[in-house]
Design an enzyme around this catalytic site. Sequence first.
Site, mmCIF file in Angstrom:
data_model
loop_
_atom_site.group_PDB
_atom_site.id
_atom_site.type_symbol
_atom_site.label_atom_id
_atom_site.label_comp_id
_atom_site.label_asym_id
_atom_site.label_seq_id
_atom_site.Cartn_x
_atom_site.Cartn_y
_atom_site.Cartn_z
ATOM 1 N N ASP A 15 1.060 -1.165 0.245
ATOM 2 C CA ASP A 15 0.121 -0.025 -0.404
ATOM 3 C C ASP A 15 1.207 1.569 0.071
ATOM 4 O O ASP A 15 2.078 1.114 0.128
ATOM 5 C CB ASP A 15 -0.886 0.140 1.300
ATOM 6 C CG ASP A 15 -1.655 1.265 1.032
ATOM 7 O OD1 ASP A 15 -2.515 1.375 0.104
ATOM 8 O OD2 ASP A 15 -2.641 1.482 2.035
ATOM 9 N N SER A 16 0.691 2.387 -0.445
ATOM 10 C CA SER A 16 0.869 3.728 -0.489
ATOM 11 C C SER A 16 1.154 3.836 1.491
ATOM 12 O O SER A 16 1.965 4.749 1.739
ATOM 13 C CB SER A 16 0.736 5.132 -1.095
ATOM 14 O OG SER A 16 -1.377 5.243 -0.577
ATOM 15 N N TYR A 48 -1.408 8.443 -2.957
ATOM 16 C CA TYR A 48 -0.684 8.231 -4.791
ATOM 17 C C TYR A 48 -2.470 8.912 -4.875
ATOM 18 O O TYR A 48 -2.452 9.149 -6.153
ATOM 19 C CB TYR A 48 -1.513 6.631 -4.926
ATOM 20 C CG TYR A 48 0.097 5.799 -4.550
ATOM 21 C CD1 TYR A 48 0.870 6.457 -3.763
ATOM 22 C CD2 TYR A 48 0.302 3.877 -4.784
ATOM 23 C CE1 TYR A 48 2.220 5.340 -4.415
ATOM 24 C CE2 TYR A 48 1.353 3.594 -4.732
ATOM 25 C CZ TYR A 48 2.414 4.154 -4.196
ATOM 26 O OH TYR A 48 3.311 3.774 -4.032
ATOM 27 N N GLY A 49 -3.359 8.608 -4.479
ATOM 28 C CA GLY A 49 -4.612 9.507 -4.679
ATOM 29 C C GLY A 49 -4.462 10.809 -5.626
ATOM 30 O O GLY A 49 -5.711 10.802 -6.576
ATOM 31 N N CYS A 100 -4.258 -1.643 -2.522
ATOM 32 C CA CYS A 100 -4.082 -0.440 -2.282
ATOM 33 C C CYS A 100 -5.413 0.378 -3.848
ATOM 34 O O CYS A 100 -4.999 -1.068 -5.072
ATOM 35 C CB CYS A 100 -3.309 0.972 -3.112
ATOM 36 S SG CYS A 100 -2.876 2.204 -3.127
ATOM 37 N N ASN A 101 -6.076 0.496 -3.972
ATOM 38 C CA ASN A 101 -7.090 0.520 -5.014
ATOM 39 C C ASN A 101 -6.217 1.997 -6.500
ATOM 40 O O ASN A 101 -6.761 0.567 -7.229
ATOM 41 C CB ASN A 101 -8.618 1.455 -4.717
ATOM 42 C CG ASN A 101 -9.159 0.350 -3.557
ATOM 43 O OD1 ASN A 101 -10.163 0.143 -4.120
ATOM 44 N ND2 ASN A 101 -8.789 0.130 -2.650
ATOM 45 N N THR A 102 -5.588 2.370 -5.877
ATOM 46 C CA THR A 102 -5.243 3.541 -6.853
ATOM 47 C C THR A 102 -4.411 2.846 -7.652
ATOM 48 O O THR A 102 -4.443 2.658 -8.621
ATOM 49 C CB THR A 102 -4.367 4.542 -6.033
ATOM 50 O OG1 THR A 102 -5.666 5.287 -5.416
ATOM 51 C CG2 THR A 102 -4.332 5.663 -6.816
ATOM 52 N N CYS A 119 -10.842 3.146 -0.645
ATOM 53 C CA CYS A 119 -9.467 3.008 -0.255
ATOM 54 C C CYS A 119 -9.258 2.747 0.947
ATOM 55 O O CYS A 119 -10.302 2.913 1.644
ATOM 56 C CB CYS A 119 -9.166 4.557 -0.062
ATOM 57 S SG CYS A 119 -7.678 4.966 0.218
ATOM 58 N N THR A 120 -8.008 1.763 1.165
ATOM 59 C CA THR A 120 -7.970 1.106 2.378
ATOM 60 C C THR A 120 -7.553 1.724 3.606
ATOM 61 O O THR A 120 -7.763 1.199 4.727
ATOM 62 C CB THR A 120 -7.028 -0.033 1.999
ATOM 63 O OG1 THR A 120 -6.201 0.691 1.613
ATOM 64 C CG2 THR A 120 -7.331 -1.097 1.010
ATOM 65 N N HIS A 121 -7.120 3.303 3.662
ATOM 66 C CA HIS A 121 -6.956 3.728 4.699
ATOM 67 C C HIS A 121 -8.773 4.222 4.736
ATOM 68 O O HIS A 121 -8.730 4.466 6.300
ATOM 69 C CB HIS A 121 -6.586 5.279 3.829
ATOM 70 C CG HIS A 121 -4.856 5.407 3.329
ATOM 71 N ND1 HIS A 121 -5.121 4.296 2.998
ATOM 72 C CD2 HIS A 121 -4.686 5.487 4.686
ATOM 73 C CE1 HIS A 121 -3.630 4.915 2.910
ATOM 74 N NE2 HIS A 121 -2.996 6.260 3.733
#
Length: 281
Positions: A7-8, A39-40, A70-72, A182-184
């Site tokens: 992930d970022s 990353y977004g 990470c979706n992005t 977004c996993t965040h």
Amino acid sequence: MRIGIFDSGIGGISTLLACLRYLPDAHYLFYGDSAHAPYGDKSPAQVRQWTEAAYAWFIAAGVDAVVLACNTATSAAVAPLRERADVPIIGIEPAIKKALEDHPQGEILLLATAVTVSGVKLQELLGRLEGGPERVRPLACSGLAEIVETQDAQWRERASRYLQAQVRPAQQQDTRAVVLGCTHYCWIGDLIRDVLGRDIAVVDGNDGVARQLCHRLDIPTETGVMPPLPGHARISLHFTTDNDVKSHLARQLLAASGVRMDTNQDLFLVPQQGVSRSGPL
């Protein structure tokens, strides 16, 4: 077995927790690209470059599978990576299908980064799902992941204010569910319900990713059953900047979920310049 989770930043710890339910005995290598987060708001080309660097790091570490938590990164890089992958690559995408199936009426609000919202992958996903283009409304939440990433003393208050100012006005009277793209955002599910209403369902894709990981590794899972989290796990943490600080935050998030890392597992490091190993494997 070694599983790479990418992930970022610390958002992907939520995906790691989901994987731990199904594969509690694996050794997890978590790579957070904190040097380039978030990353977004970066270009797809940049995100692809950094994701490919993380993939090379995992291959050097000898992993058996890589999870893009990470979706992005999934939107920008999963397709080209799979073309030359040496191990299974599991991407994450918004759990829109589940939200549509569980809520056959009303609007589905998708919260995601700008790259995910504008990406071709999301448009293709919506096009494949019955009612996707008509019922799902994507909302780009620029800056929200950065708030979660800080994990400072006021981050939850700032996140709540953001939701009140940016997300609450976008809610429609018939909104039935919020999909976390977004996993965040998985760390603020309770705040989302507080702001939008306790009757609003909050849906994320982490369980689906964990099950897909097991499928790709030929490990059976029981339908409809979510195993409990283990009390401890083999996890090695690596962040591309502020490693000590970020690793401490990651351990806190794990501990808050009842998972403690085995001693010294976070000593495993593979520098981005060259390849070396230190710590247990």
